[in-house]
Design an enzyme around this catalytic site. Structure first.
Site, PDB file in Angstrom:
ATOM      1  N   ARG A   1       0.814  -1.223   0.000  1.00  0.00           N
ATOM      2  CA  ARG A   1       0.000   0.000   0.000  1.00  0.00           C
ATOM      3  C   ARG A   1       0.843   1.267   0.000  1.00  0.00           C
ATOM      4  NH1 ARG A   1      -2.745  -0.576   5.437  1.00  0.00           N
ATOM      5  NH2 ARG A   1      -0.644  -1.360   5.831  1.00  0.00           N
TER       6      ARG A   1
ATOM      7  N   ASN B   1       9.823  24.113  11.432  1.00  0.00           N
ATOM      8  CA  ASN B   1      10.355  24.816  10.266  1.00  0.00           C
ATOM      9  C   ASN B   1      10.593  23.823   9.141  1.00  0.00           C
ATOM     10  OD1 ASN B   1      10.725  27.443  11.564  1.00  0.00           O
ATOM     11  ND2 ASN B   1      12.337  26.436  12.718  1.00  0.00           N
TER      12      ASN B   1
ATOM     13  N   ARG C   1      23.638  25.551   4.705  1.00  0.00           N
ATOM     14  CA  ARG C   1      22.937  26.409   5.655  1.00  0.00           C
ATOM     15  C   ARG C   1      23.606  26.209   7.015  1.00  0.00           C
ATOM     16  NH1 ARG C   1      17.790  28.232   3.766  1.00  0.00           N
ATOM     17  NH2 ARG C   1      17.151  27.180   1.857  1.00  0.00           N
TER      18      ARG C   1
ATOM     19  N   HIS D   1      24.540  27.693  12.628  1.00  0.00           N
ATOM     20  CA  HIS D   1      23.694  28.637  13.358  1.00  0.00           C
ATOM     21  C   HIS D   1      23.387  28.146  14.770  1.00  0.00           C
ATOM     22  CE1 HIS D   1      21.942  29.266   9.087  1.00  0.00           C
ATOM     23  NE2 HIS D   1      22.945  30.105   9.264  1.00  0.00           N
TER      24      HIS D   1
ATOM     25  N   HIS E   1      24.518  24.336  14.496  1.00  0.00           N
ATOM     26  CA  HIS E   1      23.897  23.366  13.594  1.00  0.00           C
ATOM     27  C   HIS E   1      23.928  23.895  12.170  1.00  0.00           C
ATOM     28  CE1 HIS E   1      20.346  21.692  11.433  1.00  0.00           C
ATOM     29  NE2 HIS E   1      20.965  20.582  11.819  1.00  0.00           N
TER      30      HIS E   1
ATOM     31  N   TYR F   1      12.325  20.551  10.614  1.00  0.00           N
ATOM     32  CA  TYR F   1      12.849  20.413  11.974  1.00  0.00           C
ATOM     33  C   TYR F   1      11.969  21.114  12.984  1.00  0.00           C
ATOM     34  CZ  TYR F   1      15.124  24.909  10.926  1.00  0.00           C
ATOM     35  OH  TYR F   1      15.378  26.216  10.553  1.00  0.00           O
TER      36      TYR F   1
ATOM     37  N   LYS G   1      24.127  36.269   4.527  1.00  0.00           N
ATOM     38  CA  LYS G   1      24.223  36.252   5.992  1.00  0.00           C
ATOM     39  C   LYS G   1      25.256  35.229   6.461  1.00  0.00           C
ATOM     40  CE  LYS G   1      21.206  34.069   8.535  1.00  0.00           C
ATOM     41  NZ  LYS G   1      20.006  33.616   9.226  1.00  0.00           N
ATOM     42  N   ASP G   2      25.238  34.038   5.853  1.00  0.00           N
ATOM     43  CA  ASP G   2      26.177  32.999   6.271  1.00  0.00           C
ATOM     44  C   ASP G   2      27.616  33.304   5.871  1.00  0.00           C
ATOM     45  OD1 ASP G   2      24.146  31.665   7.510  1.00  0.00           O
ATOM     46  OD2 ASP G   2      24.005  30.048   6.047  1.00  0.00           O
TER      47      ASP G   2
END
Length: 189
Positions: free
Chosen positions: A23, A49, A59, A62, A119, A132, A169-170
Site C-alpha cells: 500500500r 520549520n 545552511r 547557526h 547546527h 525540523y 548572511k552565512d
C-alpha cells in the site's frame, strides 16, 4: 524507535519506526514519551520549520543564544543532506567537536541537536526538503553562528568548493575562535 548517542554528549541519531508494504509506507516520526525516555530530553517542541534547497546549498552554522537557545529535531522529507552539529558548550567534555550524519528520505534518520550546539547542513540532492522541530521560539537578536569553512572545525561538507552556495548572511559569520571570545559562559548559548 532506535536512539543512538553520537560522539557529542546529548546529541542523538534517531531511527524512527518505518513500515512498508504493497500500500505504501508509514513512518512514526515522533513519540514524545519514548523520545524523553531514551534521550532524557524533557522539553516540548514549540516551533516547526521547513526548507527546500538545491544541491550545493550550505545552511549554517547557526544557533540561538541565551533565553532563546534551541534544541532541534531534524529530518529530511525529500532528498539528502549532510547534517552537522558542533558542541559549543564551553563546559562540555566534547566542546568544539563536530559530528555529522547523512539524513535522507531513504534512511529516515533524524538528528537531535541539543541547546548550545551550532547546527548546519549541506544539501546533497536537488529539491531537498528539510523539516525540523525546535523547543524554543526564534529571536532575531539572539541569532549567532560560525563560518561553515572555519579552519579549526575543519568540516567536510561532502561538496566541492565551487559547488557551495551560501546566503549573504552565512558569508558574514565569524570564525569559531571569535565566536567563543564573545561568549562568557555556556549560559549565553
Amino acid at each position: 524507535m532506535k536512539v543512538t548517542e553520537t560522539s557529542l554528549k546529548g546529541c542523538y541519531v534517531i531511527e524512527p519506526l518505518f513500515f512498508k508494504d504493497n500500500r505504501g509506507c508509514f513512518l512514526l516520526e515522533y513519540n514524545k514519551k519514548e523520545f524523553q525516555e531514551k534521550t532524557g530530553f524533557t522539553g516540548d517542541f514549540v516551533l516547526g520549520n521547513q526548507s527546500t534547497s538545491q544541491y550545493g546549498v550550505v545552511r549554517g552554522l547557526h544557533l540561538q543564544r541565551g533565553e532563546f537557545a534551541q534544541a532541534k529535531l531534524v529530518r529530511v522529507v525529500k532528498g539528502k543532506i549532510l547534517d552537522v552539529a558542533v558542541d559549543a558548550r564551553k563546559d562540555s567534555e566534547t566542546f568544539g567537536e563536530v559530528f555529522s550524519v547523512e539524513l535522507s528520505a531513504d534512511n529516515n534518520k533524524q538528528l537531535f541537536v541539543p541547546r548550545g550546539f551550532l547546527h548546519g547542513f549541506s544539501v546533497l540532492e536537488d529539491d531537498t526538503i528539510v523539516s525540523y522541530k525546535c523547543d524554543n521560539y526564534y529571536n532575531l537578536d539572539s541569532e549567532d553562528g560560525v563560518l561553515f569553512d572555519d579552519k579549526d572545525l575543519n568540516i567536510d561538507w561532502k561538496l566541492k568548493e565551487d559547488e557551495i552556495v551560501l546566503s549573504d548572511k552565512d558569508r558574514m559569520l565569524k570564525d569559531f575562535l571569535s565566536f567563543n571570545d564573545i561568549s562568557k559562559t555556556s549560559e549565553n548559548l
